[in-house]
Design a protein around this motif. Sequence first.
Motif, PDB file in Angstrom:
ATOM      1  N   LYS A 107     -13.374   1.180  10.562  1.00 56.72           N
ATOM      2  CA  LYS A 107     -12.618   2.359  10.141  1.00 56.72           C
ATOM      3  C   LYS A 107     -11.622   2.782  11.216  1.00 56.72           C
ATOM      4  CE  LYS A 107     -16.409   4.140   7.321  1.00 56.72           C
ATOM      5  NZ  LYS A 107     -17.387   5.220   7.142  1.00 56.72           N
ATOM      6  N   THR A 108     -12.043   2.728  12.456  1.00 53.01           N
ATOM      7  CA  THR A 108     -11.159   3.091  13.563  1.00 53.01           C
ATOM      8  C   THR A 108      -9.955   2.147  13.614  1.00 53.01           C
ATOM      9  OG1 THR A 108     -13.028   3.941  14.850  1.00 53.01           O
ATOM     10  CG2 THR A 108     -11.033   3.404  16.060  1.00 53.01           C
ATOM     11  N   GLY A 109     -10.222   0.862  13.451  1.00 58.38           N
ATOM     12  CA  GLY A 109      -9.137  -0.118  13.465  1.00 58.38           C
ATOM     13  C   GLY A 109      -8.181   0.052  12.304  1.00 58.38           C
ATOM     14  N   LEU A 110      -8.728   0.302  11.121  1.00 55.80           N
ATOM     15  CA  LEU A 110      -7.891   0.500   9.937  1.00 55.80           C
ATOM     16  C   LEU A 110      -7.013   1.739  10.093  1.00 55.80           C
ATOM     17  CD1 LEU A 110     -10.461  -0.383   7.161  1.00 55.80           C
ATOM     18  CD2 LEU A 110      -8.289  -1.564   7.554  1.00 55.80           C
ATOM     19  N   ALA A 111      -7.583   2.802  10.622  1.00 57.33           N
ATOM     20  CA  ALA A 111      -6.809   4.024  10.836  1.00 57.33           C
ATOM     21  C   ALA A 111      -5.654   3.767  11.792  1.00 57.33           C
ATOM     22  CB  ALA A 111      -7.710   5.132  11.378  1.00 57.33           C
ATOM     23  N   ALA A 112      -5.918   3.028  12.853  1.00 60.05           N
ATOM     24  CA  ALA A 112      -4.870   2.728  13.832  1.00 60.05           C
ATOM     25  C   ALA A 112      -3.756   1.886  13.213  1.00 60.05           C
ATOM     26  CB  ALA A 112      -5.467   1.999  15.031  1.00 60.05           C
ATOM     27  N   LEU A 113      -4.122   0.958  12.337  1.00 57.01           N
ATOM     28  CA  LEU A 113      -3.111   0.129  11.678  1.00 57.01           C
ATOM     29  C   LEU A 113      -2.225   0.952  10.757  1.00 57.01           C
ATOM     30  CD1 LEU A 113      -4.918  -3.181  10.606  1.00 57.01           C
ATOM     31  CD2 LEU A 113      -3.115  -2.931  12.307  1.00 57.01           C
ATOM     32  N   TYR A 114      -2.856   1.795   9.961  1.00 56.72           N
ATOM     33  CA  TYR A 114      -2.117   2.465   8.899  1.00 56.72           C
ATOM     34  C   TYR A 114      -1.367   3.713   9.353  1.00 56.72           C
ATOM     35  CZ  TYR A 114      -3.215  -0.670   5.191  1.00 56.72           C
ATOM     36  OH  TYR A 114      -3.249  -1.782   4.410  1.00 56.72           O
ATOM     37  N   ILE A 115      -1.638   4.184  10.552  1.00 56.74           N
ATOM     38  CA  ILE A 115      -0.864   5.309  11.078  1.00 56.74           C
ATOM     39  C   ILE A 115       0.596   4.887  11.274  1.00 56.74           C
ATOM     40  CG2 ILE A 115      -0.474   6.672  13.175  1.00 56.74           C
ATOM     41  CD1 ILE A 115      -3.514   6.957  13.388  1.00 56.74           C
ATOM     42  N   THR A 116       0.776   3.661  11.746  1.00 59.03           N
ATOM     43  CA  THR A 116       2.132   3.203  12.082  1.00 59.03           C
ATOM     44  C   THR A 116       2.634   2.046  11.220  1.00 59.03           C
ATOM     45  OG1 THR A 116       1.140   1.808  13.805  1.00 59.03           O
ATOM     46  CG2 THR A 116       1.985   3.947  14.489  1.00 59.03           C
ATOM     47  N   HIS A 117       1.765   1.433  10.445  1.00 60.82           N
ATOM     48  CA  HIS A 117       2.167   0.244   9.668  1.00 60.82           C
ATOM     49  C   HIS A 117       1.629   0.344   8.240  1.00 60.82           C
ATOM     50  CE1 HIS A 117       3.545  -1.829  13.321  1.00 60.82           C
ATOM     51  NE2 HIS A 117       2.461  -1.335  13.893  1.00 60.82           N
ATOM     52  N   LYS A 118       2.256   1.163   7.456  1.00 57.06           N
ATOM     53  CA  LYS A 118       1.783   1.368   6.082  1.00 57.06           C
ATOM     54  C   LYS A 118       2.229   0.255   5.128  1.00 57.06           C
ATOM     55  CE  LYS A 118       1.349   6.385   6.412  1.00 57.06           C
ATOM     56  NZ  LYS A 118       1.570   6.482   7.846  1.00 57.06           N
ATOM     57  N   ASP A 119       3.061  -0.669   5.627  1.00 58.51           N
ATOM     58  CA  ASP A 119       3.587  -1.733   4.777  1.00 58.51           C
ATOM     59  C   ASP A 119       2.802  -3.035   4.900  1.00 58.51           C
ATOM     60  OD1 ASP A 119       4.348  -2.060   7.405  1.00 58.51           O
ATOM     61  OD2 ASP A 119       6.310  -2.920   6.924  1.00 58.51           O
TER      62      ASP A 119
END
Length: 201
Positions: A84-96
């Motif tokens: 979950k922590t990793g996914l949050a970090a990805l999607y904060i800046t890379h929603k595409d």
Amino acid sequence: MKIGTIILAAGDSSRMGGEPKQLLTYKGQSLIRRITETALALQRGPVVVVLGANRERIVPELQGLPVTLVDNASWPTGQASSLKTGLAALYITHKDIDRVLVLHTDQPLVSLGLLLHMVEVGKDDQKGIIACRYDTQLSVPALFSRDYISDLLGLEGDKGVKWVIGKHRDDCSEVPFEAGAIDLDSRRDIEFFHQVLAQVQ
């Protein structure tokens, strides 16, 4: 296809007597440096490394690499919190992002060739999950379409990606990776790995 990679490296290596397995070396590199460089070589998108226990010892191994380091304060609760922590970090800046690749640090024989093959299988088969098969299991490295983000975010405790894969086997392509069974979780695993290497060299 844009792929966001999550490297799970937050565990405390309890079966190693407290010595971080992320810092074990193979071919002159620590396992954490090796898997991170392999992920970066894929050149498909951002790479996030999730840290927890032994953070201060692991961070120097990643110096100079263009990755995002995130801390999981809840790492003792199990692997799900790190995902979950990793996914949050990805999607904060890379929603595409189109797909998410999940990697562990303790599989020393994961290669760029394997990851490229998984990407190609994903293109050819049009399945939502690409997972590696070894022994009797389907597990990491594993590639998930963004459709499975909610499933991954719904994991709790020690439930990891294997649970999501098992739940959606009809939408999963398998990539044979017998070397994935080499998983350096304990000192016995390390001794066995060195014995195997001695036989093939």
